[in-house]
Design a protein around this motif. Structure first.
Motif, PDB file in Angstrom:
ATOM      1  N   GLU A  20     -82.939-122.872 -54.505  1.00 27.88           N
ATOM      2  CA  GLU A  20     -84.129-123.510 -53.664  1.00 27.88           C
ATOM      3  C   GLU A  20     -85.171-122.423 -53.856  1.00 27.88           C
ATOM      4  O   GLU A  20     -85.407-121.579 -53.091  1.00 27.88           O
ATOM      5  CB  GLU A  20     -83.310-124.449 -52.536  1.00 27.88           C
ATOM      6  CG  GLU A  20     -83.264-125.665 -52.520  1.00 27.88           C
ATOM      7  CD  GLU A  20     -82.269-125.965 -51.604  1.00 27.88           C
ATOM      8  OE1 GLU A  20     -82.434-125.645 -49.856  1.00 27.88           O
ATOM      9  OE2 GLU A  20     -81.428-126.911 -51.344  1.00 27.88           O
ATOM     10  N   GLN A  21     -86.769-123.321 -53.871  1.00 30.11           N
ATOM     11  CA  GLN A  21     -88.053-121.879 -53.709  1.00 30.11           C
ATOM     12  C   GLN A  21     -87.519-121.009 -54.405  1.00 30.11           C
ATOM     13  O   GLN A  21     -87.242-120.056 -53.380  1.00 30.11           O
ATOM     14  CB  GLN A  21     -87.832-122.183 -52.250  1.00 30.11           C
ATOM     15  CG  GLN A  21     -88.116-124.028 -51.551  1.00 30.11           C
ATOM     16  CD  GLN A  21     -89.008-124.180 -52.055  1.00 30.11           C
ATOM     17  OE1 GLN A  21     -90.099-123.878 -51.926  1.00 30.11           O
ATOM     18  NE2 GLN A  21     -89.703-125.823 -52.373  1.00 30.11           N
ATOM     19  N   SER A  36     -87.079-124.910 -58.049  1.00 32.80           N
ATOM     20  CA  SER A  36     -85.920-124.736 -57.772  1.00 32.80           C
ATOM     21  C   SER A  36     -85.134-126.051 -58.500  1.00 32.80           C
ATOM     22  O   SER A  36     -85.836-126.756 -59.104  1.00 32.80           O
ATOM     23  CB  SER A  36     -86.571-126.615 -56.008  1.00 32.80           C
ATOM     24  OG  SER A  36     -86.742-126.036 -55.211  1.00 32.80           O
ATOM     25  N   LEU A  37     -83.745-126.468 -58.495  1.00 33.48           N
ATOM     26  CA  LEU A  37     -82.876-126.763 -59.431  1.00 33.48           C
ATOM     27  C   LEU A  37     -81.486-127.070 -59.109  1.00 33.48           C
ATOM     28  O   LEU A  37     -80.490-126.344 -58.167  1.00 33.48           O
ATOM     29  CB  LEU A  37     -83.241-126.221 -60.962  1.00 33.48           C
ATOM     30  CG  LEU A  37     -82.389-125.047 -61.422  1.00 33.48           C
ATOM     31  CD1 LEU A  37     -80.985-125.222 -61.841  1.00 33.48           C
ATOM     32  CD2 LEU A  37     -83.789-124.235 -62.182  1.00 33.48           C
ATOM     33  N   GLU A  70     -86.904-113.915 -53.838  1.00 29.22           N
ATOM     34  CA  GLU A  70     -86.748-114.886 -52.633  1.00 29.22           C
ATOM     35  C   GLU A  70     -85.873-116.239 -53.203  1.00 29.22           C
ATOM     36  O   GLU A  70     -86.412-116.814 -53.535  1.00 29.22           O
ATOM     37  CB  GLU A  70     -87.782-114.498 -52.334  1.00 29.22           C
ATOM     38  CG  GLU A  70     -89.120-113.514 -51.670  1.00 29.22           C
ATOM     39  CD  GLU A  70     -89.933-113.782 -51.923  1.00 29.22           C
ATOM     40  OE1 GLU A  70     -90.499-114.841 -50.968  1.00 29.22           O
ATOM     41  OE2 GLU A  70     -90.975-112.406 -51.967  1.00 29.22           O
ATOM     42  N   GLY A  71     -85.909-116.851 -51.924  1.00 34.40           N
ATOM     43  CA  GLY A  71     -85.599-118.214 -51.890  1.00 34.40           C
ATOM     44  C   GLY A  71     -84.485-118.347 -51.308  1.00 34.40           C
ATOM     45  O   GLY A  71     -83.105-117.176 -51.526  1.00 34.40           O
ATOM     46  N   ASP A  72     -82.992-119.735 -52.437  1.00 34.76           N
ATOM     47  CA  ASP A  72     -81.843-119.129 -51.747  1.00 34.76           C
ATOM     48  C   ASP A  72     -81.111-119.873 -53.070  1.00 34.76           C
ATOM     49  O   ASP A  72     -81.630-120.684 -53.825  1.00 34.76           O
ATOM     50  CB  ASP A  72     -81.473-120.505 -50.633  1.00 34.76           C
ATOM     51  CG  ASP A  72     -80.169-120.896 -50.468  1.00 34.76           C
ATOM     52  OD1 ASP A  72     -79.049-119.874 -50.117  1.00 34.76           O
ATOM     53  OD2 ASP A  72     -79.854-122.093 -50.143  1.00 34.76           O
ATOM     54  N   ILE A  73     -79.872-119.328 -53.279  1.00 32.84           N
ATOM     55  CA  ILE A  73     -79.817-119.535 -54.454  1.00 32.84           C
ATOM     56  C   ILE A  73     -78.065-119.853 -54.649  1.00 32.84           C
ATOM     57  O   ILE A  73     -77.473-119.016 -53.982  1.00 32.84           O
ATOM     58  CB  ILE A  73     -79.821-118.393 -55.941  1.00 32.84           C
ATOM     59  CG1 ILE A  73     -81.346-118.493 -56.844  1.00 32.84           C
ATOM     60  CG2 ILE A  73     -78.707-118.739 -57.008  1.00 32.84           C
ATOM     61  CD1 ILE A  73     -81.198-117.142 -57.199  1.00 32.84           C
ATOM     62  N   PRO A  79     -73.688-118.566 -51.082  1.00 35.82           N
ATOM     63  CA  PRO A  79     -74.565-118.046 -51.204  1.00 35.82           C
ATOM     64  C   PRO A  79     -74.182-116.968 -52.947  1.00 35.82           C
ATOM     65  O   PRO A  79     -73.349-116.341 -52.826  1.00 35.82           O
ATOM     66  CB  PRO A  79     -75.278-117.142 -50.549  1.00 35.82           C
ATOM     67  CG  PRO A  79     -74.132-117.785 -49.287  1.00 35.82           C
ATOM     68  CD  PRO A  79     -72.471-118.527 -50.045  1.00 35.82           C
ATOM     69  N   LEU A  80     -75.244-116.608 -53.428  1.00 35.41           N
ATOM     70  CA  LEU A  80     -75.229-115.687 -54.973  1.00 35.41           C
ATOM     71  C   LEU A  80     -74.618-114.306 -53.975  1.00 35.41           C
ATOM     72  O   LEU A  80     -74.528-112.908 -54.737  1.00 35.41           O
ATOM     73  CB  LEU A  80     -76.145-115.698 -55.850  1.00 35.41           C
ATOM     74  CG  LEU A  80     -76.575-114.788 -57.040  1.00 35.41           C
ATOM     75  CD1 LEU A  80     -75.386-115.076 -57.883  1.00 35.41           C
ATOM     76  CD2 LEU A  80     -77.527-115.220 -57.727  1.00 35.41           C
TER      77      LEU A  80
END
Lengths: 294, 362
Positions: A20-21, A36-37, A70-73, A79-80
């Motif tokens: 995300e983002q 995002s995907l 940056e962002g959320d994976i 969380p990665l």
């Protein structure tokens, strides 16, 4: 060649990857912008876009090869950032673009390296590991090359060996960076057919960066079109490969139609609609050997 | 050319079809036996020749076994106080240099990398040259090794710091920083040599710079046995990571290797190991380059096999060349560094010529 391996509709289960983002920059140059995907089990997603759109970078960032995004994976619901490289390697297999090897490993040795993330530091591969490696080589059709040296193989054979090594990792996610670059048309079809089959049969989630739009449309149930680091479209091939999208991202004029024989999606592409037809081509999968990428 | 290819392929193929654990046992077993044999032969020859069987018994007696054979104390002293420590120092140094060389070749993904590439030999040399030219060597037996070791580690640290890009050491910058520092340190050594006006001093420096095992007794052995065994042992710990590093940084990371951390650990271990070796015998060239390369031709590139085989093979190579250096001009003696270069370089060229299609691939 049959087109039954489309991963669409296999969206069962929790997502394997949820980004995300996500933004990523190298030396103050923004390479990925708020991407995002989501990747689900059994899906084969094609990552398309012009050179420099950020396809390779996105793959590397998604599995933490390049850190500091940056962002959320989230990788399989975690969380990665909470994974060590070894833990990532137990879930994700990554086949890089260049597969040159300058050292004389045999194919079997190379494929057995895929077992590394599952072995202790001083543990040698056991019978079970050798069986898994043999099975991976069988699936990718390189078992007969097991005792050959990797550096004596052709490009297509080596690509298969690297995919076999990825399968020996027993991953849930397979990321391929241009798996068909530098291969002839027959080997391009073979490899993508094989990978699509693995996604369908084993519930692997696959993301493949693919240059060739017709191949991507044929084998992938979903395409993600990147443009200047952004996701321009993320949908079925029909919805992504529109003349507008292709004009915006690649700067080409495209006609999209159904192949009268296979009913598959076909693109006919020319350079900017200014009357120049030098680069024009009937880009069916069957007639593309030796041409430049669109 | 194609027949050479086929031969190499077959040699390796016989072994390659076996599981790696069995190959390690077979290859290392054979090398260890040959090494013990060469050590006994080496200990037997010299100004006074001693029968091989007696040498074996003398060694056993030295280890505290009852051999039931009374030999003159003079022979015991020759073997035990002169030849054996020299042989064992040579074995340790050879093992350290060969393992470090194999490690460097893995870090740089280049079969022609040498332990000296990161400045460790040049730094060790400068330290030794300073110790000799300032006369500090007269103070204590340990001044020379101490200065040399500090120089070796100092130079390597400097090369590493110079190679940092965004907090990470890249092989390409590491290589260039090493080349630059090597020539800088070489210039300093030349300057010191040119300003030195006492002949024995210059002689001592030149003698040290070519590398020699002459007169290395038990004190030297005990000084380096722990660091060498510890550092090479820890290198084994990274054997599989080094295999994966050969596939390229991204593949290695994709298979779970923490590349920056592993690279740092490998550089540090190889530098300590080489630094310890260089500090007692000087920068003996070619061992770290030639031994792993020759072994790779026969047993393949798998580090889980290559590292232990390099340790034994490096020991074998240096003990053999030092024996030749001792005996070839009797009663005079050559420096082992001259022999490794004189014999090693043409042999290496021969291998490259015979396998010139394999240069790229091995």
């Amino acid at each position: 060649m049959d087109s039954s391996h489309n991963g669409s509709g296999a969206r069962s289960g929790a997502p394997l990857i949820r980004a995300e983002q996500v933004s990523y920059s190298i030396d103050d140059t923004l390479i990925l912008r708020e991407v995002s995907l989501v990747l689900h089990p059994g899906e084969m997603v094609g990552l398309i876009g012009p050179n420099g759109a950020g396809k390779s970078t996105l793959l590397k960032v998604l599995i933490g090869l390049w850190r500091g995004a940056e962002g959320d994976i989230r990788l399989i619901e975690r969380p990665l950032a909470s994974y060590t490289p070894r833990e990532v390697a137990r879930y994700v297999a990554y086949v890089p673009q260049t597969t040159a090897v300058d050292f004389a490993f045999t194919v079997r040795e190379m494929v057995l390296m895929g077992r590394s993330p599952h072995l202790g530091r001083f543990e040698f591969e056991g019978e079970e590991d050798r069986r898994i490696a043999d099975e991976a080589m069988h699936k990718t059709g390189v078992l007969h090359l097991a005792d050959r040296f990797v550096n004596t193989l052709s490009g297509g054979e080596r690509q298969r060996v690297f995919i076999a090594r990825a399968l020996a990792q027993q991953p849930r996610i397979l990321l391929l960076d241009e798996p068909t670059a530098n291969l002839d048309i027959r080997h391009q079809l073979d490899i993508l057919d094989m990978v699509a089959g693995l996604a369908g049969e084993q519930g692997l989630g696959v993301i493949a960066a693919i240059h060739d739009l017709n191949l991507a449309a044929h084998f992938c149930g979903r395409l993600i079109l990147l443009h200047e680091g952004r996701v321009l479209a993320d949908d079925t091939p029909d919805a992504v490969l529109t003349p507008q999208n292709l004009s915006l991202s690649f700067g080409v004029e495209a006609r999209v139609y159904r192949d009268p024989f296979t009913q598959g999606l076909r693109l006919s592409i020319s350079r900017d609609g200014n009357g120049h037809h030098r680069a024009r081509e009937e880009a069916t999968s069957e007639g593309r050997s030796g041409r430049k990428p669109v | 050319m194609s027949s050479a290819l086929a031969t190499e392929g077959t040699t390796r193929f016989l072994l390659a079809s076996q599981p790696i654990s069995r190959r390690v046992v077979v290859v290392c077993g054979v090398l260890a036996l040959v090494l013990v044999g060469v050590m006994i032969i080496s200990a037997a020859h010299g100004p006074a020749n001693i029968p091989y069987a007696d040498v074996a018994r003398l060694i056993l007696r030295g280890l505290g076994f009852q051999t039931g054979l009374e030999l003159p104390d003079s022979q015991f002293a020759i073997v035990n106080q002169v030849r054996l420590p020299r042989i064992l120092v040579g074995a340790l140094v050879g093992a350290a240099l060969a393992c470090s060389g194999a490690t460097m070749q893995g870090i740089f993904r280049n079969p022609l990398a040498d332990p000296g590439i990161i400045g460790v030999s040049a730094g060790g040399s400068l330290g030794a040259v300073i110790a000799i030219s300032t006369g500090l060597v007269g103070e204590s037996l340990w001044m020379l090794p101490l200065f040399s070791f500090v120089g070796a580690i100092g130079a390597t640290t400097l090369v590493y710091l110079l190679s940092l890009v965004r907090g990470q050491s890249q092989p390409a910058t590491l290589l260039l920083a090493g080349v630059a520092l090597n020539s800088f340190l070489g210039a300093l050594i030349s300057a010191i040599l040119l300003f030195s006006n006492r002949y024995p001093e210059v002689q001592a420096i030149l003698s040290w710079l070519i590398g020699s095992l002459r007169g290395r007794g038990w004190a030297y052995f005990f000084a380096i046995v722990a660091p060498v065994i510890l550092t090479t042992g820890l290198l084994f710990f990274f054997a599989r990571d080094m295999n994966l590093l050969l596939l390229g940084e991204e593949s290695a990371q994709g298979l779970g290797v923490n590349v920056p951390r592993t690279r740092f650990a490998l550089l540090a271990l190889a530098a300590l190991s080489t630094g310890a070796a260089v500090s007692v015998v000087g920068p003996i060239g070619f061992v770290g380059l030639v031994v792993p390369h020759m072994l790779r031709l026969v047993i393949g590139p798998d580090y889980r096999l290559l590292l232990p085989a390099s340790a034994l093979g490096g020991a074998l190579f240096l003990v053999t060349t030092d024996t030749v250096a001792r005996l070839i001009l009797q009663p005079a003696e050559l420096q082992v560094g001259i022999i490794t270069a004189l014999l090693g370089a043409p042999f290496f060229l021969y291998l490259l010529y015979r396998n010139r299609r394999l240069i790229r691939v091995l």
